[in-house]
Design an enzyme around this catalytic site. Structure first.
Site, mmCIF file in Angstrom:
data_model
loop_
_atom_site.group_PDB
_atom_site.id
_atom_site.type_symbol
_atom_site.label_atom_id
_atom_site.label_comp_id
_atom_site.label_asym_id
_atom_site.label_seq_id
_atom_site.Cartn_x
_atom_site.Cartn_y
_atom_site.Cartn_z
ATOM 1 N N ASP A 81 27.057 16.314 -9.199
ATOM 2 C CA ASP A 81 25.828 15.908 -9.871
ATOM 3 C C ASP A 81 25.242 17.123 -10.591
ATOM 4 O OD1 ASP A 81 23.316 14.729 -10.558
ATOM 5 O OD2 ASP A 81 23.422 13.407 -8.828
ATOM 6 N N ASN A 100 20.048 11.679 -19.248
ATOM 7 C CA ASN A 100 20.141 12.062 -17.853
ATOM 8 C C ASN A 100 19.731 13.529 -17.721
ATOM 9 O OD1 ASN A 100 20.731 11.141 -15.182
ATOM 10 N ND2 ASN A 100 22.628 12.313 -15.204
ATOM 11 N N ASN A 102 25.780 15.391 -16.690
ATOM 12 C CA ASN A 102 25.042 15.895 -15.535
ATOM 13 C C ASN A 102 24.878 17.409 -15.581
ATOM 14 O OD1 ASN A 102 23.532 14.840 -13.337
ATOM 15 N ND2 ASN A 102 25.236 13.493 -12.823
ATOM 16 N N ARG A 127 20.809 5.889 -21.370
ATOM 17 C CA ARG A 127 19.596 6.686 -21.207
ATOM 18 C C ARG A 127 19.977 8.156 -21.086
ATOM 19 N NH1 ARG A 127 19.423 8.860 -16.219
ATOM 20 N NH2 ARG A 127 20.083 7.672 -14.380
ATOM 21 N N GLU A 130 15.339 14.504 -9.250
ATOM 22 C CA GLU A 130 16.292 15.138 -10.164
ATOM 23 C C GLU A 130 15.613 16.278 -10.935
ATOM 24 O OE1 GLU A 130 19.248 15.420 -11.087
ATOM 25 O OE2 GLU A 130 20.432 13.632 -10.618
#
Length: 315
Positions: free
Chosen positions: A226, A123, A172, A121, A29
């Site tokens: 995403d 991201n 995202n 959490r 990521e």
């Protein structure tokens, strides 16, 4: 094994992808191109690891952050070559790493969000063109589609953390267009990309509008947007976690200009890089027993497009 492919796109250009050697990340990521070091930084999110692909050496360096199990993103700090802002749990911490060593250390915490939300959490996160932090949270334990307890935040040096948006499922992709004065944002659980009018002087985003809808006829077939990036002509490149595809989209019309297909399903994000900023680096994941080449980082050439380098965080 070396994976490569050539295909004809909707734009009728010939696009080629290859993988970066030894680039595996179980949940790759947050790709960020660093011009000064001619390197792509990214994370292996659920391993608490940072990776650096050195363009000149064609080599990937990997480090584990001591004492941490999560690394949601990696953002170089302006003026401090060995410091990086990293999302560890719900903390944005400063990590010291020389870009080579197999271990790295947290040196301080920059700020923390949602301290009582232990099932959440951080991201994805990026830095806007003025050096401000933008990033958000998601449900980490439980169903993130049912529990929309995430938020999107803005932070800048000398200031406090501000909540930009609540009611977020999975915070995202982010991108900015200075020419159009726009900010683009993805909450994966909305199955769409939104645009906002953006004031680059104040960092304030207003007037959300859906510009790309990834819903299909059946909910089980909805595509999951995403991460994303933007090119210098203002087109967006939207990764789909369950779609094996990056979509190049004109945000003014919502039209898909190009579909970039990959031999793996979980496409997580993308960033332009390379000496001419014309290589699209693409991170992927290998969750839920995805076979190889899941988790590989790809480099796409032949796009006839250029992008912007990553922006360092001002602290």
């Amino acid at each position: 094994m070396k994976y490569s492919s050539t295909f004809t796109s909707l734009q009728k250009c010939r696009t080629r992808w290859n993988h970066c050697s030894d680039s595996y990340a179980g949940l790759g990521e947050g790709p960020h191109w660093d011009v000064a070091r001619q390197s792509l930084y990214y994370v292996d999110l659920e391993a608490g690891s940072l990776l650096r692909y050195d363009y000149a050496q064609n080599k990937v360096y990997k480090t584990k952050i001591e004492g941490e199990t999560l690394a949601g993103f990696v953002l170089p700090v302006e003026g401090r070559p060995q410091e990086f802002a990293v999302g560890c749990g719900r903390r944005v911490v400063i990590v010291n790493w020389d870009g080579v060593s197999p271990s790295a250390k947290v040196v301080r915490t920059l700020f923390e969000v949602q301290p009582l939300m232990d099932k959440n959490r951080l991201n994805d996160a990026k830095v806007d063109p003025r050096g401000r932090f933008f990033g958000g949270t998601m449900r980490y334990i439980g169903d993130e589609f049912e529990f929309r307890h995430g938020e999107l935040y803005r932070w800048e040096a000398g200031g406090q953390v501000s909540v930009i948006k609540g009611d977020v499922g999975i915070s995202n992709g982010l991108a900015w267009d200075e020419k159009a004065k726009k900010f683009y944002y993805i909450d994966t659980t909305d199955y769409e990309v939104k645009s906002y009018d953006y004031n680059f002087d104040t960092g304030v985003a207003t007037n959300p509008k859906v510009i790309f809808n990834l819903r299909k006829n059946s909910p089980k077939d909805h595509l999951l947007p995403d991460g994303m990036t933007i090119d210098t002509e203002g087109n967006l490149y939207v990764a789909t976690f369950n779609g094996a595809t990056i979509y190049k989209v004109n945000p003014n019309t919502g039209k898909v200009l190009l579909e970039i297909k990959f031999p793996t399903k979980q496409i997580t994000s993308a960033a332009f890089g390379g000496p001419n900023l014309d290589i699209l680096y693409v991170t992927t994941a290998a969750k839920f027993d995805q076979p190889a080449p899941g988790g590989t980082t790809f480099k796409v050439t032949g796009l006839n497009a250029t992008g912007y380098p990553g922006v360092n965080l001002k602290v």
